[in-house]
Design a protein around this motif. Structure first.
Motif, PDB file in Angstrom:
ATOM      1  N   SER A   1      -4.018  -6.374  -3.310  1.00  0.00           N
ATOM      2  CA  SER A   1      -5.275  -7.097  -3.451  1.00  0.00           C
ATOM      3  C   SER A   1      -5.037  -8.590  -3.645  1.00  0.00           C
ATOM      4  O   SER A   1      -5.776  -9.427  -3.112  1.00  0.00           O
ATOM      5  CB  SER A   1      -6.065  -6.527  -4.627  1.00  0.00           C
ATOM      6  OG  SER A   1      -7.327  -7.143  -4.736  1.00  0.00           O
TER       7      SER A   1
ATOM      8  N   THR B   1     -12.687   2.134  -6.473  1.00  0.00           N
ATOM      9  CA  THR B   1     -13.271   2.134  -5.134  1.00  0.00           C
ATOM     10  C   THR B   1     -13.613   3.568  -4.759  1.00  0.00           C
ATOM     11  O   THR B   1     -12.733   4.434  -4.683  1.00  0.00           O
ATOM     12  CB  THR B   1     -12.307   1.530  -4.102  1.00  0.00           C
ATOM     13  OG1 THR B   1     -12.039   0.168  -4.451  1.00  0.00           O
ATOM     14  CG2 THR B   1     -12.909   1.573  -2.704  1.00  0.00           C
TER      15      THR B   1
ATOM     16  N   ASN C   1      -2.783  -3.313  -6.677  1.00  0.00           N
ATOM     17  CA  ASN C   1      -3.214  -4.580  -7.281  1.00  0.00           C
ATOM     18  C   ASN C   1      -2.513  -5.760  -6.616  1.00  0.00           C
ATOM     19  O   ASN C   1      -3.137  -6.790  -6.334  1.00  0.00           O
ATOM     20  CB  ASN C   1      -2.948  -4.575  -8.785  1.00  0.00           C
ATOM     21  CG  ASN C   1      -3.853  -3.604  -9.520  1.00  0.00           C
ATOM     22  OD1 ASN C   1      -5.023  -3.466  -9.193  1.00  0.00           O
ATOM     23  ND2 ASN C   1      -3.311  -2.914 -10.515  1.00  0.00           N
TER      24      ASN C   1
ATOM     25  N   ARG D   1       0.832  -1.202   0.000  1.00  0.00           N
ATOM     26  CA  ARG D   1       0.000   0.000   0.000  1.00  0.00           C
ATOM     27  C   ARG D   1       0.869   1.254   0.000  1.00  0.00           C
ATOM     28  O   ARG D   1       0.641   2.192  -0.767  1.00  0.00           O
ATOM     29  CB  ARG D   1      -0.917  -0.031   1.226  1.00  0.00           C
ATOM     30  CG  ARG D   1      -1.307   1.302   1.819  1.00  0.00           C
ATOM     31  CD  ARG D   1      -2.210   2.118   0.931  1.00  0.00           C
ATOM     32  NE  ARG D   1      -3.389   1.360   0.583  1.00  0.00           N
ATOM     33  CZ  ARG D   1      -4.088   1.546  -0.523  1.00  0.00           C
ATOM     34  NH1 ARG D   1      -3.687   2.441  -1.388  1.00  0.00           N
ATOM     35  NH2 ARG D   1      -5.170   0.835  -0.783  1.00  0.00           N
TER      36      ARG D   1
ATOM     37  N   CYS E   1      -6.103  -2.122   2.567  1.00  0.00           N
ATOM     38  CA  CYS E   1      -6.956  -1.934   1.384  1.00  0.00           C
ATOM     39  C   CYS E   1      -7.720  -0.615   1.443  1.00  0.00           C
ATOM     40  O   CYS E   1      -7.915   0.036   0.413  1.00  0.00           O
ATOM     41  CB  CYS E   1      -7.927  -3.092   1.248  1.00  0.00           C
ATOM     42  SG  CYS E   1      -7.249  -4.476   0.334  1.00  0.00           S
TER      43      CYS E   1
ATOM     44  N   HIS F   1      -8.724   0.636  -2.254  1.00  0.00           N
ATOM     45  CA  HIS F   1      -8.851  -0.349  -3.346  1.00  0.00           C
ATOM     46  C   HIS F   1      -9.411  -1.644  -2.781  1.00  0.00           C
ATOM     47  O   HIS F   1      -8.703  -2.420  -2.139  1.00  0.00           O
ATOM     48  CB  HIS F   1      -7.483  -0.594  -3.983  1.00  0.00           C
ATOM     49  CG  HIS F   1      -7.516  -1.570  -5.124  1.00  0.00           C
ATOM     50  ND1 HIS F   1      -7.893  -1.212  -6.398  1.00  0.00           N
ATOM     51  CD2 HIS F   1      -7.224  -2.890  -5.178  1.00  0.00           C
ATOM     52  CE1 HIS F   1      -7.826  -2.273  -7.195  1.00  0.00           C
ATOM     53  NE2 HIS F   1      -7.428  -3.303  -6.474  1.00  0.00           N
ATOM     54  N   LEU F   2     -10.712  -1.883  -3.011  1.00  0.00           N
ATOM     55  CA  LEU F   2     -11.325  -3.117  -2.554  1.00  0.00           C
ATOM     56  C   LEU F   2     -11.074  -4.231  -3.562  1.00  0.00           C
ATOM     57  O   LEU F   2     -11.145  -3.997  -4.778  1.00  0.00           O
ATOM     58  CB  LEU F   2     -12.830  -2.930  -2.366  1.00  0.00           C
ATOM     59  CG  LEU F   2     -13.274  -1.938  -1.294  1.00  0.00           C
ATOM     60  CD1 LEU F   2     -14.797  -1.863  -1.264  1.00  0.00           C
ATOM     61  CD2 LEU F   2     -12.733  -2.317   0.073  1.00  0.00           C
ATOM     62  N   PRO F   3     -10.803  -5.458  -3.090  1.00  0.00           N
ATOM     63  CA  PRO F   3     -10.649  -6.588  -4.014  1.00  0.00           C
ATOM     64  C   PRO F   3     -11.985  -6.964  -4.640  1.00  0.00           C
ATOM     65  O   PRO F   3     -13.052  -6.541  -4.170  1.00  0.00           O
ATOM     66  CB  PRO F   3     -10.104  -7.703  -3.125  1.00  0.00           C
ATOM     67  CG  PRO F   3     -10.559  -7.342  -1.745  1.00  0.00           C
ATOM     68  CD  PRO F   3     -10.598  -5.852  -1.686  1.00  0.00           C
ATOM     69  N   SER F   4     -11.952  -7.789  -5.663  1.00  0.00           N
ATOM     70  CA  SER F   4     -13.150  -8.094  -6.447  1.00  0.00           C
ATOM     71  C   SER F   4     -14.230  -8.800  -5.638  1.00  0.00           C
ATOM     72  O   SER F   4     -15.409  -8.731  -5.979  1.00  0.00           O
ATOM     73  CB  SER F   4     -12.772  -8.951  -7.661  1.00  0.00           C
ATOM     74  OG  SER F   4     -12.163 -10.165  -7.228  1.00  0.00           O
TER      75      SER F   4
ATOM     76  N   THR G   1      -6.354 -11.333  -1.069  1.00  0.00           N
ATOM     77  CA  THR G   1      -7.251 -12.371  -1.575  1.00  0.00           C
ATOM     78  C   THR G   1      -6.759 -13.760  -1.187  1.00  0.00           C
ATOM     79  O   THR G   1      -7.539 -14.611  -0.748  1.00  0.00           O
ATOM     80  CB  THR G   1      -7.378 -12.260  -3.104  1.00  0.00           C
ATOM     81  OG1 THR G   1      -7.962 -11.001  -3.431  1.00  0.00           O
ATOM     82  CG2 THR G   1      -8.236 -13.385  -3.675  1.00  0.00           C
TER      83      THR G   1
ATOM     84  N   ARG H   1     -17.086  -0.596  -4.261  1.00  0.00           N
ATOM     85  CA  ARG H   1     -16.362  -0.934  -5.484  1.00  0.00           C
ATOM     86  C   ARG H   1     -17.305  -0.797  -6.678  1.00  0.00           C
ATOM     87  O   ARG H   1     -18.373  -1.422  -6.718  1.00  0.00           O
ATOM     88  CB  ARG H   1     -15.809  -2.358  -5.393  1.00  0.00           C
ATOM     89  CG  ARG H   1     -15.028  -2.801  -6.624  1.00  0.00           C
ATOM     90  CD  ARG H   1     -14.579  -4.255  -6.465  1.00  0.00           C
ATOM     91  NE  ARG H   1     -13.981  -4.744  -7.695  1.00  0.00           N
ATOM     92  CZ  ARG H   1     -12.690  -4.649  -8.001  1.00  0.00           C
ATOM     93  NH1 ARG H   1     -11.862  -4.080  -7.153  1.00  0.00           N
ATOM     94  NH2 ARG H   1     -12.232  -5.119  -9.138  1.00  0.00           N
TER      95      ARG H   1
END
Length: 726
Positions: free
Chosen positions: A603, A709, A600, A594, A660, A678-681, A607, A704
């Motif tokens: 993330s 985000t 990315n 971060r 995140c 930035h939130l993951p998918s 994940t 998101r």
């Protein structure tokens, strides 16, 4: 620990060669409260005999080393077990076929046996037996106990037994008493009471006879108390007020659940993982001198550890600042004041580990406390700065000013072994730990040819911690009119950064070295320097290729980042520090990704750890797990003797969420920056309610939309500027 002073090599015989010699404890149930911990098999039993870590622990001693349950001489079959409430476990069992006391055949699976166990300052177990036969059943229930009163260091295989005297078992007034006269003069007792009283008592065994009509339920209650009486102290105190203790426990867990409820997300599984993490951190709380801190891990490290307590408090800061405050004050209380090679105490040094059991009382181990850690001291300074960022509590800086000065002097003097300008360690104690970073197993620092590092050893991440501590303290010193010291710290940090990047960078491998030792560079690819991303010590010109190398398949498994590359000679996917995956390590790396803008990649790490947590029982991440690639087994592989729960593993998912969301507090300037959230998918929405920065409460909604985000300030109570950086 005898060490060849000329070579600086690890000893051939190292009592810490493994952190424990005990066997598999992967199917454990754990409940704990404050200083009392109960670890059993998943059927609620403690096996008698065998080198296991199960038991009832108090003050580094095992007060119950056996607890077996038989129905008509046979073991019931467990069909459900759960310890998701950290203060309570439930085991449900059924019967095999047997002949009852009247000689009648009782079919299997017609009797239901439940063990409901809570830990309000003692063990309170209610055994419920239900009869689902159409006829009366009379049966015997046998309970067998044992207590070896063994010190945790003996259980781990690091020392031999202390040699205390086990006293004859006693039974009177409805109580069984198991006792040991310790070599240290302590009288340790396990007192077990029953309701109703057993029909037969034979040594350490009790037999109850129950007659049940069809569909009748009967219960047996067992209470287990522990007592550790030092010489000259009065005997067993008044019985524990179970009701009062249960109310205290419930209040703390309600607070943990409320904290989790303040962070609802669109992903129900993630919500459960967060609740598990925060509940486990609640369960891991211990207290001393009125200060609360997190125990490091159950069962091996159920004690105050400087490094672990500081990191877990750091992880928890956005969710609550009191643990950080309390942890700072307690570590300051134990800060080193003198030179002692046996305990490796030095003025200004923050402790590694405090033990209070028989081995420590007899001075047979140096953990009384022991100071063999190189990183706790800069982490203490970092936690103070981060705590002030969230709270604006400059009074804490004034209160701990002398401790801060002492810590900085230790870094400058004792920490700089050999005058190389890098903070290093070299074991001194005969029973000290050879490697004194967080990877503290004897073989955790090496070269690509497989040879082990020789002392003194300067770890990559420790240089980052020192850099970060000085950079963070510099502006704080200006607040208390110490401008010269502030400028000096800033210059020292800049100089350290320049030398670190020059001497640790391995251009041919596009990676930073794990360490520098007495003979040069330890050139393996490891996770150590990846933590330097969090500290900000890495030159931006090196970061992009370094991060790319970090995510190659020899380091990243899709579950997480390994401690050591699979291409290195000492790699072992089940090596404690040589190939396993540690959640806390990954969470610190995530914070660093971060900081350098690799959202990315952050993330991807988040994940992997989220999907690993989904697979573990009750969503509990253990201390570490196997470093196998995800493609090999499709499930995370358990490390056989991992601490579970462990405080900084429990803090990993909350810290990754913090990363995140990009939360950067600055309470001193009434500012909260959201740096590239930035939130993951798999996480479309997060509400973070009641975030406290200084005196302001704020609620934020993160959403998101496609790959972006967006953030909305839902509520703000106070004078706080919220800056959103995309």
């Amino acid at each position: 620990m005898p060490v060849n002073e000329n070579s600086g090599e690890p000893p051939a015989t190292d009592p810490y060669k493994r952190h424990t010699q005990s066997t598999n404890i992967t199917n454990e149930l754990v409940i704990r409260q404050d200083n009392l911990t109960f670890v059993t098999l998943d059927n609620g039993e403690i096996p008698i005999g065998g080198n296991y870590g199960y038991g009832l622990y108090f003050k580094d001693c095992r007060f119950l080393s056996g607890y077996l349950l038989k129905i008509m001489g046979m073991s019931p079959t467990p069909i459900l077990s759960n310890d998701e409430r950290g203060y309570q476990s439930l085991v449900v069992m059924t019967n095999p076929e047997f002949l009852d006391c009247k000689g009648d055949t009782i079919d299997k699976e017609t009797i239901l046996i439940s063990r409901n166990t809570v830990i309000p300052g003692c063990i309170l177990e209610t055994l419920t037996v239900e009869n689902y036969n159409p006829v009366n059943v009379t049966l015997d229930i046998l309970m067998e106990f044992d207590a070896d009163f063994t010190d945790i260091f003996t259980i781990r295989g690091i020392t031999g037994p202390a040699g205390g005297t086990i006293l004859p078992v006693g039974y009177s007034g409805g109580e069984m008493r198991l006792s040991c006269a310790g070599k240290d003069g302590h009288l340790r007792e396990t007192i077990i009471s029953f309701e109703p009283a057993p029909r037969i008592v034979n040594g350490k065994s009790c037999t109850f006879q129950l007659s049940l009509r069809p569909h009748e339920t009967r219960a047996i209650k067992v209470q287990i108390f522990v007592s550790d009486t030092a010489p000259g102290q009065p005997g067993l105190k008044e019985p524990v007020d179970v009701g009062q203790q249960m109310n205290k426990i419930l209040r703390s867990y309600i607070a943990a659940v409320e904290c989790c409820n303040n962070i609802p997300t669109s992903n129900n599984i993630f919500n459960s993982i967060m609740e598990r993490s925060l509940a486990d951190l609640t369960m891991m709380r211990m207290s001393q001198y009125g200060h609360t801190y997190h125990s490091a891990g159950v069962p091996w490290y159920d004690a105050l550890f400087g490094r672990d307590s500081l990191i877990s408090a750091l992880q928890l800061l956005p969710y609550g600042t009191e643990p950080a405050r309390s942890t700072l004050l307690l570590n300051a209380k134990y800060q080193g004041r003198k030179y002692d090679d046996w305990t490796e105490e030095e003025p200004g040094k923050i402790l590694h580990e405090l033990r209070v059991g028989e081995m420590a009382n007899l001075n047979l181990i140096p953990q009384r406390p022991y100071y063999g850690t190189v990183d706790a001291t800069p982490l203490f300074l970092i936690l103070l700065a981060e705590y002030i960022d969230w709270t604006g509590d400059t009074g804490m800086l004034k209160r701990l000013e002398s401790n801060v000065d002492a810590a900085l002097r230790w870094i400058a003097d004792c920490g700089d072994i050999g005058g190389r300008g890098f903070t290093s360690y070299a074991v001194k104690s005969d029973l000290g730990i050879y490697n004194q970073g967080w990877k503290d197993s004897f073989d955790s620092v090496s070269r690509s040819d497989g040879t082990l590092a020789k002392k003194p050893i300067a770890l990559a991440e420790v240089q980052g911690y020192v850099y970060m501590a000085k950079k963070r303290l510099s502006p704080l010193f200006k607040l208390i009119d110490r401008h010269d010291d502030a400028n000096r710290l800033n210059r020292e940090a800049d100089d350290l950064k320049e030398r670190f990047n020059r001497e640790f960078w391995m251009g041919d491998r596009t990676y930073f070295a794990q360490a520098l030792d007495a003979e040069g560079i330890c050139d393996v690819i490891s996770s150590n320097p990846a933590q330097c991303l969090w500290t900000g010590i890495l030159d931006s010109g090196y970061v992009k290729p370094f991060v790319a190398r970090l995510f190659e398949s020899d380091m990243f498994t899709e579950w997480g980042i390994r401690t050591l590359s699979s291409s290195e000679k000492r790699y072992n996917p089940l090596g404690y520090h040589n190939g396993t995956i540690w959640p806390h390590d990954n969470s610190i790396i995530a914070m660093g990704l971060r900081k350098y803008g690799f959202v990315n990649e952050l993330s991807v790490v988040f994940t992997g750890m989220y999907e690993a947590a989904r697979m573990f029982t009750n969503y509990r991440l253990p201390e570490c797990f196997g470093g196998f690639p995800r493609s090999k087994y499709s499930l995370p592989v358990k490390y056989p003797v991992a601490c579970s729960p462990q405080a900084w593993a429990s803090g990993a998912i909350p810290q990754m969420l913090t990363a995140c969301l990009g939360l950067v507090p600055d309470a001193l300037h009434n500012r909260l920056t959201l740096n590239k959230p930035h939130l993951p998918s798999w996480l479309n929405k997060v509400q973070f309610n009641n975030i406290r920065v200084g005196d302001t409460l704020i609620s934020l909604d993160f959403r998101r939309i496609e790959d972006k985000t967006m953030v909305n300030v839902a509520r703000k109570e106070g004078d706080l500027n919220v800056l959103i950086e995309y």
